[in-house]
Design an enzyme around this catalytic site. Structure first.
Site, PDB file in Angstrom:
ATOM      1  N   HIS C 266       0.827  -1.324   0.012  1.00 17.12           N
ATOM      2  CA  HIS C 266       0.128  -0.207   0.030  1.00 17.12           C
ATOM      3  C   HIS C 266       0.668   1.363   0.076  1.00 17.12           C
ATOM      4  O   HIS C 266       1.903   1.363   0.912  1.00 17.12           O
ATOM      5  CB  HIS C 266      -1.052  -0.089   1.125  1.00 17.12           C
ATOM      6  CG  HIS C 266      -2.213   0.752   1.205  1.00 17.12           C
ATOM      7  ND1 HIS C 266      -1.989   2.259   1.140  1.00 17.12           N
ATOM      8  CD2 HIS C 266      -3.287   0.615   0.996  1.00 17.12           C
ATOM      9  CE1 HIS C 266      -3.169   2.755   1.044  1.00 17.12           C
ATOM     10  NE2 HIS C 266      -3.973   1.951   1.086  1.00 17.12           N
ATOM     11  N   ARG C 330      -2.444   1.664  -6.668  1.00 14.93           N
ATOM     12  CA  ARG C 330      -1.559   1.576  -5.532  1.00 14.93           C
ATOM     13  C   ARG C 330      -0.260   0.921  -5.899  1.00 14.93           C
ATOM     14  O   ARG C 330       0.753   1.193  -5.749  1.00 14.93           O
ATOM     15  CB  ARG C 330      -2.312   0.550  -4.604  1.00 14.93           C
ATOM     16  CG  ARG C 330      -3.401   1.099  -3.789  1.00 14.93           C
ATOM     17  CD  ARG C 330      -3.969   0.014  -2.913  1.00 14.93           C
ATOM     18  NE  ARG C 330      -5.149   0.528  -2.365  1.00 14.93           N
ATOM     19  CZ  ARG C 330      -5.831  -0.428  -1.215  1.00 14.93           C
ATOM     20  NH1 ARG C 330      -5.568  -1.467  -1.189  1.00 14.93           N
ATOM     21  NH2 ARG C 330      -6.819   0.488  -0.822  1.00 14.93           N
ATOM     22  N   LEU C 441     -13.121  -6.525   2.246  1.00 18.17           N
ATOM     23  CA  LEU C 441     -14.189  -6.621   3.026  1.00 18.17           C
ATOM     24  C   LEU C 441     -15.367  -7.366   2.598  1.00 18.17           C
ATOM     25  O   LEU C 441     -15.955  -8.172   3.041  1.00 18.17           O
ATOM     26  CB  LEU C 441     -14.794  -5.224   3.668  1.00 18.17           C
ATOM     27  CG  LEU C 441     -13.825  -4.428   4.230  1.00 18.17           C
ATOM     28  CD1 LEU C 441     -14.413  -3.008   4.879  1.00 18.17           C
ATOM     29  CD2 LEU C 441     -13.248  -5.196   5.464  1.00 18.17           C
TER      30      LEU C 441
END
Lengths: 255, 250, 637
Positions: C266, C330, C441
């Site tokens: 990240h 990213r 998620l």
């Protein structure tokens, strides 16, 4: 009554009972303070009887005749006394039980004591001011209600006179003043706490809860100590009763 | 900088414990408090001594695993900060730092600075959920939730379950933790059907764990790393009274 | 080893429904006769445990923390994607599917990714019903925001704590089933091995982290939801306890490991400030919307940032990617940061950092606007670094964040070991070579709530309960292995702590198998790691005993597993002679320095089979077929 037992068993139930009894005491001390200020009001002509009496005495008598004829003479006072005693029993019992419960919640205390961050002196001393106030209440009832202590000067019905005479003694006045300061300590946390416990709360307006507590604490304490101070300072004049009577003087009507 | 640590050491549950002094040397301000303890532990391991046991996991202030009473203040001197996000720059050379575990009858010490917080899980088991089976949910936008309500609910839901509220409370009460969960769920329309059961059952579960009762000191709010307000305790008091008023609970 | 992905036939949009209609069912009365083990209590584990228990199965759930609520899913900040299309910006299942597979640089299965997009909408419904306080519009409807890698606003969020709120929703559902007696929760318990009986996963062996008891649990199926292995780098955004033990032990018992070299770095983390640092903290990617990234033009320029004049600053992302500027994906942002630091132009004491500067944004928008947008992030930055980002530019550096690789699973989320299911970050299935923001998620909850509860029934229906108990010989044997391993760790009695080995291992993996890799470096790592492993077993120091809380022992056990996985990671990275997503091989780049994929030869999943401690793992390929989308080169110029 099962539900009441369940309600009372929980700490929240006890707290709510403490808060509700607290509301009763708050109402009581406020009205009591208001009544006491009659000491400053001097005398009044009672029209029907054609006599002058102290406003304080009239007020005290009125408490007994209030509500007649539905209530009988003195009944209101007895109802109030009953409610107050009940509230006191509940308030004290709940407090003691909560205290016992809370004491068990941390059997091994911090070896290096917790540092308080926000709690106030008043909140931390509730368990001291409470019992002190209880002792004071017993003393106060024996003194002014039953007349069992300091009885040499106590005359039934002459409320103004009894108060005046009692507070002539500097240390009795001092006891009362100190007790009222303790009452103030108890109220400062108690009034706010009462609102919090009863859920009287709005995050956007909560500033008012602290202001309410501080304002009423000040009003009540100052109102109460004004009387002993007023007497010691000579602002409240000496009583002049007719012998064995609550009458000060007979009004000359000219008839 | 060099600091002196007084750390509570205790071999196991129900065993006597006491403070042991350690020197932490060469500490820099950019170290987190737990990293400072790491370095002390490295030194202990090198000497073949058992390192200081303390709970920690995410080290970014969200998992709620860490928690030490530092100089008498749960999570230490920085407001709204977990122990893992406390930095050594808030201390000075020559300081003595006293470190103790959470103390509560419901959080027995397991070893050194580690306590057992399973009582919190059991409080949640008593009703800290909305009964909605997987698959039985209605379309998400069917029930609008006013923004201020959703925001307040979120304020309560940020609780990380660390137990600092209990540690800070003079009475060892878990009211802030319990109220945060009840507040989070009871404020939302989805949580309304079970609101009274939830309020009564969770409070009763809290007391079954022998946590103390609230006396409105507000120490919990001050210690809370998420600064959760005691307004939620007032809210729960109201819910609790509502339960008894309506008698709509079991 | 036979690798059958079991992708259902038919058009992409109908595969999942067809599959659901044809797989076998377990009747409600029979479900309670089955016992399922779930390892891990994060989004995947907790949601699966709750959902399976609601269906009627008996569940044993394990976590190493003191409460299932602490699983590291809790730290996810940004949000969760879903195809609700509430903003009316033309989102659809197809678009989420397409963005995800493209974001993964075409190294994921079409059918899995499509299913993920399909169930994403149910996830939001479920979470709202559970009381997840998602952000709302003034009208009371759910709010959305945009996120990297997508041209629509499809991300649902709860402030910067979306992971926390979703996990608490699943945790609460789990607690409800614990109260109902359908789930037995085992906290502070670590899975240390998998037990196979007749080739089927039938249980696990655990160590009670409080008493040291080694115990077996038997079940009809074992679900691993133990998360990723990003902690292999020592410094990562993972929690300190995150580990690979569960999946690695399963791998050693025969479970295939897929794409181990696919790890995500990240770009916006707070840089390492000192050698004692134990953990890296992520700063939301949204900061790149207003912050400008730069380094000094001159290598070794040690002047304070505010004293470096404009023409001596290199806004390298804006210079190299004029179209996307600071908002490149990213992997690109991370790689470029590494490149400028390698040139000696990095900032901060360590020289491993780049500036993220809000000076111009504050000048343009005013401090107040910036405060509104990023106030809490600025506060967090100041808490950690002690620097005020309103006045001094932030320093950021990439950090290990997520692992796309994991245990191999088929469409049913079952591994090649029958009865072993792997969900969430622990499996490899949905993100290919790079994961898009707000998708982790989504995957954890999709697997736990909606995929596994259905597909596990198909397996169980074909395998009747047989009353297997833990007194079976296989359990005895595995228990002995576990106890022996613990004893071995305690017996070495060397001089170095587990953390010191972990740091050293992490540095090797970071240097040679991190943001960019090359053949030479990987080969070097492959010689360094075994040597370190050898040293570990000679010199590890574990004070204390087994029969107590022993955090040194826990760490040492985890580091031992990381040592072995690290080797496989490097081997896999060496094998994949192309650049794709998070896997950037310096030898394979476009003339502009971008990742160069090789679809001809590497359009497959690398699958590794364990073959013993000192022999090379056996390599298998699962070819990827793209029937519905056409892989293309990504460009952000």
């Amino acid at each position: 009554m099962n539900w009441f037992v369940r309600f009372y068993k929980s700490s929240l139930g006890k707290k709510i009972i403490m808060a509700v009894s607290g509301v009763i005491f708050f109402g009581f001390v406020f009205l009591h303070m208001y009544g006491n200020l009659k000491m400053f009001m001097g005398t009044e002509l009672v029209e029907g009887l054609g006599v002058y009496k102290y406003k304080m005495d009239i007020y005290a008598e009125h408490l007994r005749t209030f509500g007649e004829p539905i209530l009988t003479y003195g009944m209101l006072l007895w109802i109030l006394r009953f409610v107050l005693v009940l509230a006191l029993v509940l308030h004290v019992t709940s407090a003691v039980q909560l205290w016992l419960m809370n004491n068990k919640a941390r059997p091994q205390n911090y070896a290096n004591a917790l540092k308080s961050q926000v709690t106030t002196f008043f909140a931390r001393t509730m368990y001291y001011t409470g019992p002190l106030l209880f002792l004071y209440i017993v003393y106060h009832i024996l003194h002014f209600t039953t007349g069992d202590i300091h009885s040499s000067t106590h005359i039934e019905g002459q409320v103004y006179g009894n108060v005046y005479n009692a507070f002539q003694t500097w240390w009795i006045a001092l006891i009362y003043i100190v007790a009222m300061i303790f009452l103030g300590f108890h109220l400062q946390h108690g009034l706010w706490s009462m609102l919090q416990t009863l859920g009287i709360n709005n995050p956007k307006r909560n500033l008012w809860r602290k202001r309410f507590a501080t304002a009423f604490t000040l009003i009540i304490v100052l109102g109460f100590i004004a009387v002993p101070i007023g007497i010691q300072a000579g602002i409240i004049p000496e009583p002049h009763y007719q012998p064995n009577s609550t009458v000060i003087a007979y009004h000359e009507t000219g008839r | 900088m060099n600091v002196t640590l007084k750390v509570w050491r205790q071999k196991g549950p129900n065993q006597p414990g006491g403070f042991v002094e350690y020197k932490a040397e060469g500490i820099i301000g950019d170290m987190s408090f737990l990293e400072m303890l790491d370095t002390v532990n490295e030194g202990l391991v090198a000497k073949g001594e058992p390192p200081i046991a303390f709970d920690n996991d995410c080290r970014e202030g969200i998992c709620g695993m860490c928690g030490l009473v530092i100089n008498g203040v749960p999570h230490g001197p920085s407001k709204g900060t977990t122990t893992c996000e406390l930095y050594m720059r808030h201390f000075h050379d020559g300081d003595t730092i006293v470190i103790e575990p959470w103390r509560s009858v419901a959080f027995p010490v397991m070893k050194d600075l580690i306590v057992d917080r399973s009582a919190f899980d059991r409080i949640v088991q008593a009703g800290g959920y909305i009964s909605c089976k997987t698959g039985s949910a209605i379309e998400a936008n069917t029930i609008p939730v006013p923004k201020p309500i959703a925001d307040r609910s979120m304020d309560a839901a940020t609780c990380i379950g660390c137990g600092a509220c209990v540690a800070a409370c003079p009475n060892g009460s878990a009211m802030l933790f319990t109220s945060a969960k009840i507040g989070h769920l009871n404020l939302l329309p989805q949580g309304k059907p079970e609101r009274f059961n939830r309020a009564v059952h969770m409070i009763e579960a809290m007391e079954a764990e022998k946590f103390g009762g609230c006396t409105n000191h507000g120490e919990c709010e001050a210690a809370c790393p998420k600064s959760i307000s005691i307004d939620f305790i007032a809210f729960v008091n109201r819910e609790y009274m509502g339960a008894y008023w309506t008698a709509d609970f079991e | 080893m036979k690798l059958d992905a079991k992708i259902p036939p038919g058009p992409l949009a109908e595969k999942w429904d067809n599959h659901l209609n044809t797989i076998k069912l377990v009747s409600p009365a029979n479900k309670r006769k089955y016992r399922i083990i779930i390892v891990g209590s994060g989004l995947g584990g907790a949601s699966a445990a709750a959902s399976l228990a609601e269906l009627g199965y008996d569940v044993d759930c394990f976590c190493y923390q003191d409460s299932p609520r602490r699983a590291h899913s809790i730290a996810a900040q940004g949000g969760i994607n879903s195809t609700k299309n509430y903003p009316n910006d033309n989102d659809s299942i197809w678009r989420l599917f397409y963005d995800t597979i493209k974001g993964g640089d075409y190294r994921a299965r079409e059918a899995n990714v499509y299913r993920l997009a399909q169930v994403s909408s149910n996830i939001i419904d479920q979470c709202v019903a559970q009381g997840v306080p998602f952000a709302r519009e003034y009208g009371g409807q759910l709010a959305n925001r945009s996120f990297g890698g997508a041209q629509v606003s499809r991300t649902f969020y709860a402030r910067g704590q979306t992971g926390q709120q979703l996990l608490l929703g699943a945790y609460q559902a789990l607690q409800r089933m614990i109260a109902a007696g359908k789930v037995t929760m085992h906290t502070r318990t670590e899975m240390l091995d998998l037990v196979l009986v007749d080739g089927r996963a039938r249980g696990i062996v655990t160590r009670d982290m409080v008493t040291g008891d080694v115990r077996s649990y038997a079940a009809d199926a074992v679900v691993l939801a133990s998360g990723g292995y990003g902690n292999i780098f020592f410094l990562s955004t993972n929690a300190k306890g995150c580990n690979t033990t569960a999946i690695w032990r399963a791998h050693k018992r025969g479970a295939a490991f897929a794409n181990p070299c696919f790890t995500q770095i990240h770009p916006t983390c707070i840089p390492v400030s000192n050698e004692y640092q134990s953990k890296l903290t992520l700063m939301s990617e949204s900061l790149r919307n207003d912050g400008r990234i730069w380094v000094p033009k001159k290598p070794g320029d040690k002047r304070p940032p505010n004293e470096i004049p404009e023409d001596e600053r290199d806004y390298y992302l804006e210079r190299r990617y004029p179209a996307f500027g600071n908002l490149v994906p990213r992997d690109v942002a991370s790689r470029n940061a590494k490149m400028v630091c390698d040139e000696g132009r990095g900032v901060g004491i360590s020289g491993l950092g780049v500036y993220l500067d809000f000076r111009d944004a504050i000048k343009r928008l005013g401090k107040k606007v910036i405060e509104e947008r990023y106030g809490n992030l600025f506060e967090m930055y100041e808490r950690i670094t002690g620097e005020n980002p309103y006045e001094v530019p932030m320093r950021i550096y990439p950090a290990s964040h997520y692992t796309m690789g994991g245990l191999w699973v088929d469409y049913n989320l079952m591994n090649n070991i029958p009865g072993l299911f792997v969900i969430g970050e622990a499996n490899f299935s949905d993100h290919g070579a790079n994961r898009l923001g707000a998708s982790a998620l989504m995957q954890g909850l999709a697997d736990g709530y909606f995929v596994l509860p259905n597909t596990i029934g198909d397996f169980l229906a074909q395998h009747r309960p047989d009353g297997l108990k833990t007194d079976h010989d296989e359990f005895r044997a595995v228990e002995k292995d576990v106890v022996d391993n613990v004893k071995k760790l305690l017996a070495v009695n060397g001089t170095r702590s587990a953390d010191s080995f972990h740091k050293e291992l992490g540095k090797i993996v970071w240097d040679y198998c991190g943001m960019s890799r090359n053949k030479e470096g990987l080969q070097k790592a492959l010689s360094l790691i075994p040597a370190l492993r050898e040293e570990f077993w000679k010199d590890i120091k574990v004070p204390g005993d087994n029969e107590e809380i022993n955090q040194s022992l826990e760490k040492a056990g985890r580091v031992a597993e990381f040592m072995e996985l690290a080797e496989l990671m490097c081997l896999d990275a060496l094998n994949r002679e192309e650049s794709c997503g998070g896997h950037y091989r310096e030898e394979y780049q476009t003339p502009e320095g971008e990742a160069l994929r090789n679809d001809e030869e590497y359009s497959y999943v690398s699958v590794w089979e364990y073959s013993g401690e000192f022999s090379k793992p056996i390599f298998h390929k699962e070819p990827l077929q793209f029937e519905f989308v056409t892989p293309t080169q990504r460009s952000y110029k």
